[in-house]
Every structure is written in structure tokens, then in C-alpha cells.
Write a protein that holds these residues in place. Structure first.
Motif, PDB file in Angstrom:
ATOM      1  N   ALA A  56       0.776  -1.260  -0.003  1.00 52.10           N
ATOM      2  CA  ALA A  56       0.033  -0.063   0.030  1.00 52.10           C
ATOM      3  C   ALA A  56       0.947   1.149   0.090  1.00 52.10           C
ATOM      4  CB  ALA A  56      -0.879   0.042   1.213  1.00 52.10           C
TER       5      ALA A  56
ATOM      6  N   TRP B 287       2.221   2.325  -3.472  1.00 56.16           N
ATOM      7  CA  TRP B 287       1.141   2.632  -4.309  1.00 56.16           C
ATOM      8  C   TRP B 287       1.468   4.433  -4.329  1.00 56.16           C
ATOM      9  CZ3 TRP B 287      -3.758   0.139  -2.194  1.00 56.16           C
ATOM     10  CH2 TRP B 287      -3.815  -1.020  -2.389  1.00 56.16           C
TER      11      TRP B 287
ATOM     12  N   LEU C 122       0.086   1.919  -8.515  1.00 53.96           N
ATOM     13  CA  LEU C 122      -1.227   1.786  -7.934  1.00 53.96           C
ATOM     14  C   LEU C 122      -2.089   0.656  -8.743  1.00 53.96           C
ATOM     15  CD1 LEU C 122      -3.586   2.360  -5.834  1.00 53.96           C
ATOM     16  CD2 LEU C 122      -4.035   4.152  -7.177  1.00 53.96           C
TER      17      LEU C 122
ATOM     18  N   GLY D 290      -5.175  -2.542  -5.371  1.00 54.07           N
ATOM     19  CA  GLY D 290      -5.168  -0.906  -5.571  1.00 54.07           C
ATOM     20  C   GLY D 290      -6.106  -0.498  -6.586  1.00 54.07           C
TER      21      GLY D 290
ATOM     22  N   LEU E 187      -4.400   9.545  -2.326  1.00 50.40           N
ATOM     23  CA  LEU E 187      -3.324   9.325  -1.517  1.00 50.40           C
ATOM     24  C   LEU E 187      -3.268   9.947   0.021  1.00 50.40           C
ATOM     25  CD1 LEU E 187      -0.176   9.603  -3.530  1.00 50.40           C
ATOM     26  CD2 LEU E 187      -1.319   7.473  -2.831  1.00 50.40           C
TER      27      LEU E 187
ATOM     28  N   TYR F 299      -7.277   5.291   1.753  1.00 53.69           N
ATOM     29  CA  TYR F 299      -5.888   4.910   1.322  1.00 53.69           C
ATOM     30  C   TYR F 299      -5.115   4.778   3.011  1.00 53.69           C
ATOM     31  CZ  TYR F 299      -0.967   5.032   0.124  1.00 53.69           C
ATOM     32  OH  TYR F 299       0.566   4.785   0.215  1.00 53.69           O
TER      33      TYR F 299
ATOM     34  N   THR G 182      -2.764   1.746   4.710  1.00 55.98           N
ATOM     35  CA  THR G 182      -1.317   1.822   5.077  1.00 55.98           C
ATOM     36  C   THR G 182      -1.090   1.589   6.601  1.00 55.98           C
ATOM     37  OG1 THR G 182      -1.345   4.257   5.171  1.00 55.98           O
ATOM     38  CG2 THR G 182      -0.886   3.336   3.353  1.00 55.98           C
TER      39      THR G 182
END
Length: 158
Positions: free
Chosen positions: A51, A54, A61, A67, A148, A153, A157
């Protein structure tokens, strides 16, 4: 040049929230023995490292099946999924071998049709390259940075 803004109904926002919820369900899906499809794209929930990768590029991604699904869900919440749908359709179009099949796959709105009409006189696998690169650039500079920064997202992460 066509530049039409469409206001989405409230029910569309509800559907977008539902899709985000469904993505959360996918995250809880157990990992199977066969975690990669025939293209080598991972279908399992991404590791934190995946992740994080990406964030290096939109290409990284999009090559990861999960993704791509996360980015599509994010774009739905922003009412801009037509960009990724167009990009994916171009990828599929490029993989088509038969000229007659290339012609039958072209199903565009009038604005896009005007931009690509010259390329469709003699269809080739790269007929949409310019338009696809433009859409990719728009996603890379606009939607991708917002993705992001999105909670979706950030949750992946952690």
C-alpha cells in the motif's frame, strides 16, 4: 470542445458510500492459495509495504488489483469514475488483436468520438493512446493525490 458538468443525485452519493463500505468487506476477505490472477496482479489484501508503494506512482497503484479496486471506489465517491473506466477500456482495446473486433469495441460519447474520429477511420490498437495518456495525466495530477490523502488509503497503510 465539450465541457459538461453533471450534478449527481443524492442516491448516487449513497451508492458511493455503499461501495466504500463494500471495499471494507473485501479487506476482511481471507487470503486464498491462489492470490494472483493470470496477469500476475495480486488479488489479496495488500501488505502495508504494498500500500505504501502505491504512493510512488499511479502505475504502481493500477497494476495491483486491490489498488485498482480501491482507487475505483475512491473515484466513485468523487463522481469521477469515468476516467478510470475510460483508461481501462483503452487498455482492453489495445489487447484486441482483430481489426473487426476493434471497430465493434468503440462505444464513445460524442465529445470523445469527435476527438478520436480520425483514428477510427483505420482502427489500430493505439487509436486511443493520446486520449488515454491525457486521462492518465488528469488522474495522476488530480484524483491520485487526493486518493493518497484519503482516509481509505490511509487506513490501508496502517
Amino acid at each position: 470542445m465539450c465541457n459538461t458538468k453533471v450534478t449527481a443525485p443524492a442516491s448516487y452519493l449513497e451508492r458511493a458510500k455503499e461501495m466504500k463500505s463494500r471495499l471494507g468487506f473485501l479487506r476482511r476477505k481471507p487470503v486464498t492459495q491462489n492470490e494472483a490472477d493470470h496477469n500476475g496482479k495480486s488479488t489479496a489484501e495488500p501488505s502495508q509495504d504494498e500500500a505504501h508503494a502505491w504512493a510512488e506512482s499511479l502505475d504502481k497503484l493500477l497494476v495491483h488489483k486491490y489498488g485498482l479496486a480501491a482507487f475505483q471506489a475512491f473515484l466513485r465517491t468523487e463522481f469521477s469514475e469515468e476516467n478510470i473506466n475510460f483508461w481501462l477500456a483503452c487498455e482492453d482495446y489495445k489487447k484486441t488483436k482483430s481489426a473487426s473486433k476493434l471497430t465493434s469495441k468503440v462505444n464513445l460519447d460524442s465529445c470523445t468520438r469527435e476527438l478520436t474520429a480520425a483514428n477510427l477511420v483505420k482502427p489500430t490498437a493505439d487509436a486511443f493512446d493520446v486520449a488515454q495518456k491525457r486521462i492518465f495525466g488528469l488522474m495522476e495530477k488530480d484524483s491520485y493525490p487526493r486518493f493518497l490523502r484519503s482516509q481509505l488509503y490511509l487506513d490501508l497503510t496502517k
